[in-house]
Design an enzyme around this catalytic site. Structure first.
Site, PDB file in Angstrom:
ATOM      1  N   GLU A 174      -3.442   7.483  -4.115  1.00  0.00           N
ATOM      2  CA  GLU A 174      -3.296   6.133  -3.379  1.00  0.00           C
ATOM      3  C   GLU A 174      -3.185   5.059  -4.341  1.00  0.00           C
ATOM      4  OE1 GLU A 174      -6.050   4.794   0.355  1.00  0.00           O
ATOM      5  OE2 GLU A 174      -7.119   4.568  -1.287  1.00  0.00           O
ATOM      6  N   TYR A 214       0.846  -1.102  -0.108  1.00  0.00           N
ATOM      7  CA  TYR A 214      -0.046   0.017   0.200  1.00  0.00           C
ATOM      8  C   TYR A 214       0.963   1.338  -0.032  1.00  0.00           C
ATOM      9  CZ  TYR A 214      -3.130   3.758   1.569  1.00  0.00           C
ATOM     10  OH  TYR A 214      -3.734   4.901   1.713  1.00  0.00           O
TER      11      TYR A 214
END
Length: 403
Positions: A210, A122
Site C-alpha cells: 500500500e 492512493y
C-alpha cells in the site's frame, strides 16, 4: 509478516521503484547525523521525522512531523522516540495503550520543488480472494483520509484485476494512469511506477503493498512517499533476507512464543480457547463455535506432528488469555496420533497442577480409542465428544453454566 516503512522501501528500491529516501535512527544523535546526510543531499533544510511502527494513521497520531532546521529536528526526534503512539490501527485503537516507538525514519521532503504542483494518489496491491486474482486498487484521492473516500465517494476508487497467468499487461498500467487523470510525463511515469510496483509485489511474495500517498512531485516524478508492506509467511523460506527483517518487538509476544514452539497461534477476542490440528479444521471449529453461541478466543493449530511437549505449551499459551472460559481440543488423527495428544493433555494437567477452566475434548482418527482410554484412566475431569456438532453443543452448554 509486516514490515516497517523503511524496510518496505528498501525492497521497492531494489525493483526500481522511486522512493522517498530516508535514514533510520534509534537515538536523537543518530537522527541528527541522518538529518545532516539527508539535507546535504537535497540542498534543503526541510526533512520529516517518521515513527516506525506496524500501524497506519501515524500522521494523525502525531508520529510524522515536518521539521525545518536542526534544532527542530532534535526536539521532534526526542519527542517521538520513546512515545506510545496511538492510532486507529494500534492495539485497542485510540483508547488503547498504543505502540512504543523505537525507531524513526529521517526522510527527505519529497514535496519539492513547487509544493503547489504536487499531487497525491492512493495505490495498493493485494489478493482478491473471491476472484482469485491480484487486484490493484487506486484513487485520485490519496492521503490520510482514504478510508473516508472509500466510504463516502466509492466512485473515486478504481480496481484493476490482474490475470494470474498473463500478469500485469501494458494496457492495464496505461488504464490506471488514464483513470488517474494524468497526461504527458506524469502519465508515462505512472505507467512505469505501476509496472515496477507490481513486479515488486509478485517477485517478493508480498500479500499487500500500500503506497499512500503515491506522489507526483513538482518535476513530474512519481514517488512512493510511504509504504505499508505485508509478506506471505508461507513464502518466506524463499526470501531469507526478508525473513531477517522480522521485528518481533512489534508483534504479540504470545504469538512470537507460539511460533518458536512450532504453533500457529492468533489471538482473538472471544471466550473459547481452541486447540486444533490443521488450519482448515481450526477454521471450521471456530465457525461452529460461533454458530452455537460461543466466540473463539484464538486460532491455534498444533500442526500435524504434535507431541506432548507441544500440546502442553499450547495449553499454557491459551490459558494466558484471561477471557478464556473453556477450552475445546479438536484433533483429527491423520498424521498426528491421538494418543500422543492425549498424553500431552495429561502431562499438561500434571505439570500445571490443574487446567483452571472446563475442558472439552474431541479425538478422532489414528489411535482415538487408545487416547480416550488414556484420559479416562488418568482421572482427569474432561468432557468427551464424538462428532464436531456434539462438541459445539457442549461448548454452548458449558458457557451457559459458567456465566
Amino acid at each position: 509478516m509486516n514490515l516497517h516503512e523503511y524496510q518496505a522501501k528498501q525492497i521497492l528500491k531494489q525493483f526500481g521503484v522511486t522512493i522517498q529516501d530516508g535514514i533510520i535512527a534509534t537515538t536523537v544523535e543518530e537522527a541528527e547525523q541522518a538529518y545532516d546526510q539527508i539535507t546535504s543531499k537535497t540542498n534543503s533544510s526541510f526533512a520529516l521525522v517518521k515513527a516506525q511502527i506496524h500501524a497506519g494513521g501515524r500522521g494523525k497520531g502525531g508520529g510524522i512531523k515536518l521539521v525545518k532546521d536542526k534544532d527542530q529536528l532534535k526536539a521532534t526526534a526526542n519527542e517521538i522516540l520513546g512515545m506510545w503512539l496511538k492510532t486507529p490501527q494500534t492495539p485497542g485503537g485510540l483508547n488503547g495503550k498504543g505502540k512504543l516507538v523505537r525507531k524513526v525514519l529521517i526522510a527527505e521532503d519529497a514535496y519539492v520543488p513547487e509544493f503547489d504542483k504536487c499531487k497525491e494518489f492512493y495505490v495498493s496491491i493485494l489478493l482478491d480472494r473471491d476472484r482469485q486474482q491480484n487486484v490493484i486498487i487506486y484513487s485520485t484521492e490519496g492521503g490520510m483520509d482514504i478510508e473516508e473516500v472509500a466510504e463516502n465517494t466509492p466512485e473515486k476508487v478504481f480496481k484493476e484485476h490482474i490475470h494470474p497467468t498473463l500478469g500485469l499487461l501494458p494496457f492495464q498500467a496505461r488504464q490506471i494512469a488514464f483513470n488517474l487523470g494524468l497526461s504527458g510525463t506524469a502519465f508515462k511515469e505512472m505507467v512505469r511506477f505501476i509496472t515496477r510496483l507490481y513486479n515488486a509485489y509478485v517477485k517478493s511474495d508480498a500479500s499487500l503493498i500500500e503506497i499512500n500517498p503515491t506522489l507526483i512531485n513538482g518535476n513530474g516524478n512519481v514517488v512512493a512517499v510511504d509504504c505499508k508492506m505485508r509478506m506471505d509467511d508461507n513464502a518466506l523460506f524463499r526470501h531469507p533476507e526478508i525473513a531477517d527483517m522480522r521485528d518481533e518487538t512489534e508483534e504479540d509476544p504470545t504469538e512470537v512464543e507460539a511460533r518458536k514452539n512450532g504453533l500457529n497461534y492468533v489471538k482473538l477476542e472471544g471466550n473459547v480457547g481452541c486447540m486444533v490440528n490443521g488450519a482448515g479444521l481450526a477454521m471450521a471449529t471456530m465457525d461452529l463455535i460461533q454458530l452455537y453461541g460461543g466466540s473463539p478466543a484464538n486460532f491455534l493449530d498444533v500442526g500435524g506432528t504434535a507431541d506432548a511437549e507441544r500440546v502442553q505449551k499450547a495449553f499454557e499459551i491459551i490459558l494466558r488469555d484471561p477471557d478464556v472460559k473453556l477450552i475445546l481440543v479438536n484433533i483429527f488423527g491423520g498424521i498426528v496420533r491421538c494418543d500422543r495428544v492425549a498424553q500431552g493433555i495429561i502431562d499438561a494437567y500434571n505439570n500445571m497442577g490443574k487446567i483452571p477452566v472446563p475442558l472439552i475434548v474431541r479425538l478422532q482418527g489414528t489411535n482415538a480409542e487408545l487416547a480416550k482410554d488414556l484420559i479416562e484412566n488418568s482421572g482427569l475431569d474432561v468432557l468427551f465428544a464424538i462428532e464436531l456438532k456434539d462438541a459445539a453443543e457442549l461448548v454452548a452448554k458449558v458457557l451457559e453454566e459458567v456465566k
